[in-house]
Design a protein around this motif. Structure first.
Motif, PDB file in Angstrom:
ATOM      1  N   ARG A 133      -0.771   7.336  -2.349  1.00 28.24           N
ATOM      2  CA  ARG A 133      -1.592   7.062  -3.522  1.00 28.24           C
ATOM      3  C   ARG A 133      -2.845   6.249  -3.187  1.00 28.24           C
ATOM      4  O   ARG A 133      -3.922   6.489  -3.762  1.00 28.24           O
ATOM      5  CB  ARG A 133      -0.762   6.305  -4.566  1.00 28.24           C
ATOM      6  CG  ARG A 133      -1.498   5.950  -5.857  1.00 28.24           C
ATOM      7  CD  ARG A 133      -0.692   4.934  -6.646  1.00 28.24           C
ATOM      8  NE  ARG A 133      -0.555   3.670  -5.909  1.00 28.24           N
ATOM      9  CZ  ARG A 133       0.317   2.725  -6.200  1.00 28.24           C
ATOM     10  NH1 ARG A 133       1.180   2.906  -7.185  1.00 28.24           N
ATOM     11  NH2 ARG A 133       0.370   1.623  -5.477  1.00 28.24           N
ATOM     12  N   ASP A 134      -2.717   5.301  -2.258  1.00 30.69           N
ATOM     13  CA  ASP A 134      -3.776   4.319  -2.052  1.00 30.69           C
ATOM     14  C   ASP A 134      -4.639   4.581  -0.825  1.00 30.69           C
ATOM     15  O   ASP A 134      -5.613   3.855  -0.602  1.00 30.69           O
ATOM     16  CB  ASP A 134      -3.163   2.912  -1.922  1.00 30.69           C
ATOM     17  CG  ASP A 134      -2.390   2.500  -3.164  1.00 30.69           C
ATOM     18  OD1 ASP A 134      -2.833   2.870  -4.272  1.00 30.69           O
ATOM     19  OD2 ASP A 134      -1.363   1.814  -3.031  1.00 30.69           O
ATOM     20  N   VAL A 180      -9.375   3.006   1.149  1.00 26.24           N
ATOM     21  CA  VAL A 180      -8.132   2.275   0.888  1.00 26.24           C
ATOM     22  C   VAL A 180      -8.280   1.530  -0.430  1.00 26.24           C
ATOM     23  O   VAL A 180      -9.270   0.821  -0.638  1.00 26.24           O
ATOM     24  CB  VAL A 180      -7.814   1.272   2.021  1.00 26.24           C
ATOM     25  CG1 VAL A 180      -6.505   0.545   1.736  1.00 26.24           C
ATOM     26  CG2 VAL A 180      -7.745   1.987   3.356  1.00 26.24           C
ATOM     27  N   GLU A 181      -7.301   1.687  -1.311  1.00 26.56           N
ATOM     28  CA  GLU A 181      -7.327   1.030  -2.616  1.00 26.56           C
ATOM     29  C   GLU A 181      -6.467  -0.222  -2.579  1.00 26.56           C
ATOM     30  O   GLU A 181      -5.245  -0.151  -2.444  1.00 26.56           O
ATOM     31  CB  GLU A 181      -6.804   1.973  -3.700  1.00 26.56           C
ATOM     32  CG  GLU A 181      -7.644   3.222  -3.918  1.00 26.56           C
ATOM     33  CD  GLU A 181      -8.915   2.942  -4.699  1.00 26.56           C
ATOM     34  OE1 GLU A 181      -9.015   1.843  -5.272  1.00 26.56           O
ATOM     35  OE2 GLU A 181      -9.795   3.831  -4.743  1.00 26.56           O
ATOM     36  N   LEU A 182      -7.099  -1.390  -2.688  1.00 25.94           N
ATOM     37  CA  LEU A 182      -6.378  -2.662  -2.789  1.00 25.94           C
ATOM     38  C   LEU A 182      -6.626  -3.348  -4.120  1.00 25.94           C
ATOM     39  O   LEU A 182      -6.180  -4.473  -4.327  1.00 25.94           O
ATOM     40  CB  LEU A 182      -6.783  -3.608  -1.655  1.00 25.94           C
ATOM     41  CG  LEU A 182      -6.354  -3.228  -0.235  1.00 25.94           C
ATOM     42  CD1 LEU A 182      -6.759  -4.324   0.743  1.00 25.94           C
ATOM     43  CD2 LEU A 182      -4.859  -3.007  -0.160  1.00 25.94           C
ATOM     44  N   THR A 183      -7.341  -2.715  -5.026  1.00 22.06           N
ATOM     45  CA  THR A 183      -7.638  -3.333  -6.311  1.00 22.06           C
ATOM     46  C   THR A 183      -6.360  -3.499  -7.120  1.00 22.06           C
ATOM     47  O   THR A 183      -5.510  -2.614  -7.185  1.00 22.06           O
ATOM     48  CB  THR A 183      -8.629  -2.462  -7.109  1.00 22.06           C
ATOM     49  OG1 THR A 183      -8.103  -1.133  -7.204  1.00 22.06           O
ATOM     50  CG2 THR A 183      -9.976  -2.430  -6.439  1.00 22.06           C
ATOM     51  N   MET A 191      -3.885  -5.398  -6.487  1.00 23.62           N
ATOM     52  CA  MET A 191      -2.719  -5.794  -5.705  1.00 23.62           C
ATOM     53  C   MET A 191      -2.701  -7.294  -5.493  1.00 23.62           C
ATOM     54  O   MET A 191      -3.736  -7.952  -5.469  1.00 23.62           O
ATOM     55  CB  MET A 191      -2.725  -5.097  -4.339  1.00 23.62           C
ATOM     56  CG  MET A 191      -2.510  -3.600  -4.425  1.00 23.62           C
ATOM     57  SD  MET A 191      -2.395  -2.887  -2.783  1.00 23.62           S
ATOM     58  CE  MET A 191      -2.120  -1.168  -3.202  1.00 23.62           C
ATOM     59  N   VAL A 194       0.842  -1.191   0.000  1.00 19.35           N
ATOM     60  CA  VAL A 194       0.000   0.000   0.000  1.00 19.35           C
ATOM     61  C   VAL A 194       0.876   1.239   0.000  1.00 19.35           C
ATOM     62  O   VAL A 194       1.736   1.410   0.861  1.00 19.35           O
ATOM     63  CB  VAL A 194      -0.939   0.008   1.225  1.00 19.35           C
ATOM     64  CG1 VAL A 194      -1.634   1.361   1.348  1.00 19.35           C
ATOM     65  CG2 VAL A 194      -1.970  -1.105   1.112  1.00 19.35           C
ATOM     66  N   ASP A 195       0.680   2.083  -1.011  1.00 14.97           N
ATOM     67  CA  ASP A 195       1.341   3.375  -1.083  1.00 14.97           C
ATOM     68  C   ASP A 195       0.484   4.373  -0.312  1.00 14.97           C
ATOM     69  O   ASP A 195      -0.635   4.691  -0.722  1.00 14.97           O
ATOM     70  CB  ASP A 195       1.489   3.814  -2.538  1.00 14.97           C
ATOM     71  CG  ASP A 195       2.304   5.087  -2.686  1.00 14.97           C
ATOM     72  OD1 ASP A 195       2.174   5.973  -1.826  1.00 14.97           O
ATOM     73  OD2 ASP A 195       3.068   5.191  -3.659  1.00 14.97           O
TER      74      ASP A 195
END
Length: 449
Positions: A219-220, A241-244, A246, A215-216
């Motif tokens: 950015r994420d 939180v963006e985990l798509t 990954m 996770v950045d």
């Protein structure tokens, strides 16, 4: 009769001092912990223009009550998100090579990193009351109420815990999970969890995902305004939180161990805490006492009976023993459900404390002394209990309920003493204390207090 009035006034003053006033002074606000019962028309939220939407609150019933604000949204596959939060690594160790640039080792030194969880916390499965989310799948389907996809926790059911309810998107292609996280503690007077707030839990979940190696944080992870402030200490902002896209790290990937350095705190005068404490040794305090102070202390000491000390430690042991017993049974005895544990331990508070108090008070002489010792011991036990579960803010209804039980136990103790037993008319104090104890505890369990 006059003596009874004096005892009641003294008990009220003690309860206000040790429960009412202190909670108002120490707590950030006793009105922060609350709920909005008003039923409203739903305003729905979508994630990155997905077809599906959700209402920004949860409700204990299938109607639109603004109770629990959604405060975390994670984008990604549901199974991957749950696996990231809950699965434990296999405990392997991984060796890496460091360089001289680190400042701690020469080039070529091999360090071992302790394997750990993919994020900072290994969330465990939780149980809790059902809360409903309003989900709209899109233009081709009707919106509906749904219960939790999962419940997770970090902490203890019978102590303090971070609790999360998770609700997955109705369309697999949308790939989001809406979460409602909060901190709570188990209240042995109500036999239910009492929510302390939502902000600390949101920050914990946010930092937990930020510790994920893929996770950045710039950015994420971001926050968006959902306009769902109001209940508890919610400020209306939710973490996204963006985990798509990954790849979820498999178990066994090493994480860098963090080191902590202990320091000795010195104040502006250059002295440590232990040096300052030395100023308040018994010898130092004695030099500041006047003759009047010494006579008052001697008079109080002459009134002290062995039964007073027994009463203090008995009430502390019974009340705090219930908290510790609940934690022990939860962790060590798997065959007992939470309801079974409550059934075993609650009678110690409801029946054991007043009966034991009355039996010990029968060996004491003075009504006022017994009443104040019993009430003060219960007040101390309540505050120690709150310290154990990390509670630092009390709502007004809890303050009032605790004050009432303290007064009731004081009346039971005062009415059971030798001096009260000599005059049958004064036994009304014991009767009032018992009735008050039963009414307050019964009203609390039924939700009236």
């Amino acid at each position: 009769m006059r003596r009874s009035i004096v005892i009641v006034v003294a008990l009220l003053a003690l309860s206000v001092l040790f429960v009412g006033s202190l909670s108002l002074l120490v707590s950030p606000s006793t009105t922060d912990i609350g709920t909005n019962e008003a039923e409203v028309s739903p305003r729905l939220t979508s994630v990155n223009d997905s077809e599906s939407k959700f209402w920004r609150f949860l409700s204990p019933q299938e109607r639109f009550q603004q109770r629990s604000p959604i405060n975390v949204i994670v984008r990604g596959d549901t199974a991957d998100i749950l696996r990231t939060m809950t699965e434990e690594s296999d405990g392997d160790w991984e060796a890496i090579e460091t360089t001289a640039a680190s400042g701690d080792a020469e080039n070529g030194t091999i360090l071992e990193e302790e394997a750990g969880h993919a994020t900072g916390v290994e969330w465990g499965e939780a149980i809790g009351a059902t809360r409903y989310a309003w989900i709209d799948p899109g233009p081709d389907e009707r919106a509906y109420w749904t219960d939790e996809t999962a419940q997770l926790q970090d902490g203890d059911y019978y102590g303090h815990r971070y609790h999360i309810r998770l609700y997955e998107s109705p369309n697999p292609a949308d790939q989001w999970i809406a979460m409602q996280g909060h901190t709570e503690h188990f209240d042995w007077f109500t036999l239910r969890h009492r929510v302390d707030g939502v902000e600390a839990a949101q920050s914990k979940i946010e930092s937990d995902f930020m510790s994920h190696p893929q996770v950045d944080t710039e950015r994420d992870v971001r926050r968006i305004y959902l306009d769902n402030a109001g209940p508890s200490d919610a400020n209306g902002w939710a973490t996204v939180v963006e985990l798509t896209g990954m790849i979820v790290l498999p178990a066994g990937v090493g994480l860098i161990a963090r080191k902590r350095v202990a320091t000795t705190d010195t104040g502006a005068d250059g002295r440590t805490d232990s040096e300052r404490v030395s100023e308040y040794t018994p010898d130092a305090i004695d030099t500041h006492l006047t003759d009047v102070d010494r006579r008052r202390i001697a008079a109080a000491y002459d009134r002290l009976e062995a039964g007073h000390l027994i009463l203090v430690f008995t009430i502390l042991a019974l009340f705090l023993g219930v908290r510790m017993g609940g934690l022990f049974l939860e962790r060590r005895v798997d065959v007992l459900t939470p309801h079974m544990i409550a059934a075993v331990l609650y009678p110690i508070i409801a029946v054991g404390i007043p009966i034991t108090t009355a039996l010990i008070a029968r060996t004491l002489e003075r009504r006022l002394d017994a009443a104040l010792v019993a009430a003060g011991s219960l007040a101390l036990a309540i505050w120690l209990d709150y310290g154990l579960v990390g509670v630092d803010s009390l709502p007004i209804d809890v303050v009032l309920q605790r004050m009432l039980v303290i007064v009731a136990l004081g009346l039971i103790a005062g009415g059971a003493t030798k001096r009260a037993a000599r005059d049958p008319r004064l036994n009304d104090m014991l009767l009032v204390g018992v009735v008050m104890w039963v009414v307050v505890l019964g009203g609390t369990l039924l939700g009236y207090l």
